[in-house]
Design an enzyme around this catalytic site. Structure first.
Site, mmCIF file in Angstrom:
data_model
loop_
_atom_site.group_PDB
_atom_site.id
_atom_site.type_symbol
_atom_site.label_atom_id
_atom_site.label_comp_id
_atom_site.label_asym_id
_atom_site.label_seq_id
_atom_site.Cartn_x
_atom_site.Cartn_y
_atom_site.Cartn_z
ATOM 1 N N HIS A 106 0.885 -1.175 0.005
ATOM 2 C CA HIS A 106 -0.084 -0.006 0.044
ATOM 3 C C HIS A 106 0.838 1.107 0.014
ATOM 4 O O HIS A 106 1.940 1.324 0.669
ATOM 5 C CB HIS A 106 -0.878 0.065 1.146
ATOM 6 C CG HIS A 106 -1.931 0.976 1.164
ATOM 7 N ND1 HIS A 106 -1.894 2.169 1.322
ATOM 8 C CD2 HIS A 106 -3.377 0.653 0.776
ATOM 9 C CE1 HIS A 106 -3.102 2.623 1.023
ATOM 10 N NE2 HIS A 106 -4.062 1.910 0.559
ATOM 11 N N ASP A 146 -8.067 -5.648 -0.412
ATOM 12 C CA ASP A 146 -8.453 -6.535 -1.402
ATOM 13 C C ASP A 146 -8.069 -7.777 -1.404
ATOM 14 O O ASP A 146 -8.808 -8.510 -1.690
ATOM 15 C CB ASP A 146 -7.703 -5.689 -2.762
ATOM 16 C CG ASP A 146 -8.472 -4.481 -3.201
ATOM 17 O OD1 ASP A 146 -9.463 -4.214 -2.714
ATOM 18 O OD2 ASP A 146 -7.774 -3.663 -3.503
#
Ligand code: ACO
Length: 318
Positions: free
Chosen positions: A224, A275
């Site tokens: 991320h 996700d």
């Protein structure tokens, strides 16, 4: 962590658009309003029939939102009040574009929901044609809550840049949808499911990841730009994956993901992002993997709209 497991998506949308959680009466009226705005204009529905059956649902959605703008009587009114109205229409109709688009591409007719359903129950009903169980509608609410808003991510940035030219909210959401599609952003939840389908158990997962890393390939659902020690959405999504696993007899998905997390942390110091666990959760809710990113959009549209309103209210060109 407080909101996601406890608050329905309608209330999250209200919070984002108005700044506070709604009263029970406001919540009830928002639910009725979203139900009333759910139907697409006939010509937009007709347009969905023009796509090739194998068109990517992300592309159908992006084009559908762009077309919806032309049917909105308030398109070029960028006042706070008009933008709020358009936001409600968008939140309601993005879901309809996804569910009706999917059904039409498979030769099925769109279904008309019961006006008393919650937004999440309606999404599942309009996709499958079956009334969801309460636990399924609740799980959908949690997914929608976790995806609804996430600060200045790539798609939100795209929406704000577009809005900052004083283009309309549909233009901004169309930009956001184009940006969400990519596998480095929203598209990762589809890629994560493609990965999990190749991995039968945790030991196979460990081997799969190590091979992938040895080839210096990316593993979707990890890493991320902002979170370096953990994505705050993961604990809630992981717990949901475990719970759905117990309910549906697919406990293996969460076990595989947990092993992948362990290996990625050890080998690369990389954390799982939301996700990774969203992929099996959506699978266990019976949602086809091709809709993973459009599902993300059904929720994030609330956050995008809140950003567009803020941009138009205090605009300066980006
Ligand atoms: N798999 C393998 N290696 C990775 C991954 C990954 N998922 N993510 C980062 N790395 C590696 C990079 O290869 C790089 O290694 P190097 O230093 O040896 O070259 C290092 O980690 C730093 O990577 P960057 O790409 O510079 O990290 P950045 O912060 O720019 O990227 C991103 C963030 C784009 C999300 C990245 O982690 C990625 O591509 N992840 C996979 C896609 C994904 O899951 N996206 C969803 C994000 S969350 C969301 O949108 C809801």
């Amino acid at each position: 962590h407080e909101l996601a497991p406890n608050v329905p998506f309608e209330d999250i949308g209200w919070l984002l658009l108005n700044g506070d959680l709604p009263t029970p009466e406001q919540s009830e009226s928002l639910r009725a309003r979203l139900a009333a705005e759910h139907a697409l204009p006939d010509r937009v529905l007709e347009a969905l029939r023009l796509f090739p059956a194998d068109a990517a649902p992300n592309d159908v959605l992006r084009t559908g939102v762009s077309m919806l703008g032309a049917f909105d009587p308030d398109l070029n009114d960028h006042s706070h009040a008009a933008n709020l109205e358009k936001s409600l229409r968008l939140v309601a109709r993005v879901s309809t574009l996804v569910t009706s688009g999917w059904r039409i591409a498979r030769g099925a007719a769109p279904v008309t929901p019961d006006g008393r359903m919650t937004h999440s129950a309606r999404f599942l009903y309009c996709l499958t044609g079956r009334q969801p169980e309460n636990w399924q509608a609740h799980a959908m609410d949690v997914v929608f809550a976790l995806y609804a808003e996430h600060d200045f991510n790539a798609s939100t940035f795209a929406a704000r840049v577009t809005a900052s030219t004083m283009a309309d909210i549909y233009a901004a959401i169309t930009s956001a949808l184009g940006t969400l599609k990519g596998p480095l952003h929203g598209g990762a939840n589809e890629q994560a499911m493609a990965m999990l389908r190749q991995i039968p158990d945790p030991d196979a997962g460990e081997v799969w990841i190590k091979e992938r890393l040895a080839r210096k390939e990316k593993v979707m659902g990890f890493g991320h730009r902002v979170y370096k020690s953990g994505d705050s959405r993961v604990p809630v999504m992981r717990a949901l994956a475990r719970d759905l696993g117990r309910r549906t007899g697919h406990e293996m998905w969460a076990e595989v993901c947990e092993r992948l997390e362990e290996v990625m942390r050890r080998e690369k110091g990389l954390i799982a992002n939301v996700d990774l666990y969203a992929a099996p959760v959506l699978q266990m809710l019976g949602i086809p993997w091709q809709l993973n990113t459009p599902v993300f959009a059904c929720s994030r549209v609330a956050g995008w709209c809140a950003h567009v309103i803020e941009q138009h209210d205090h605009n300066r060109l980006i």
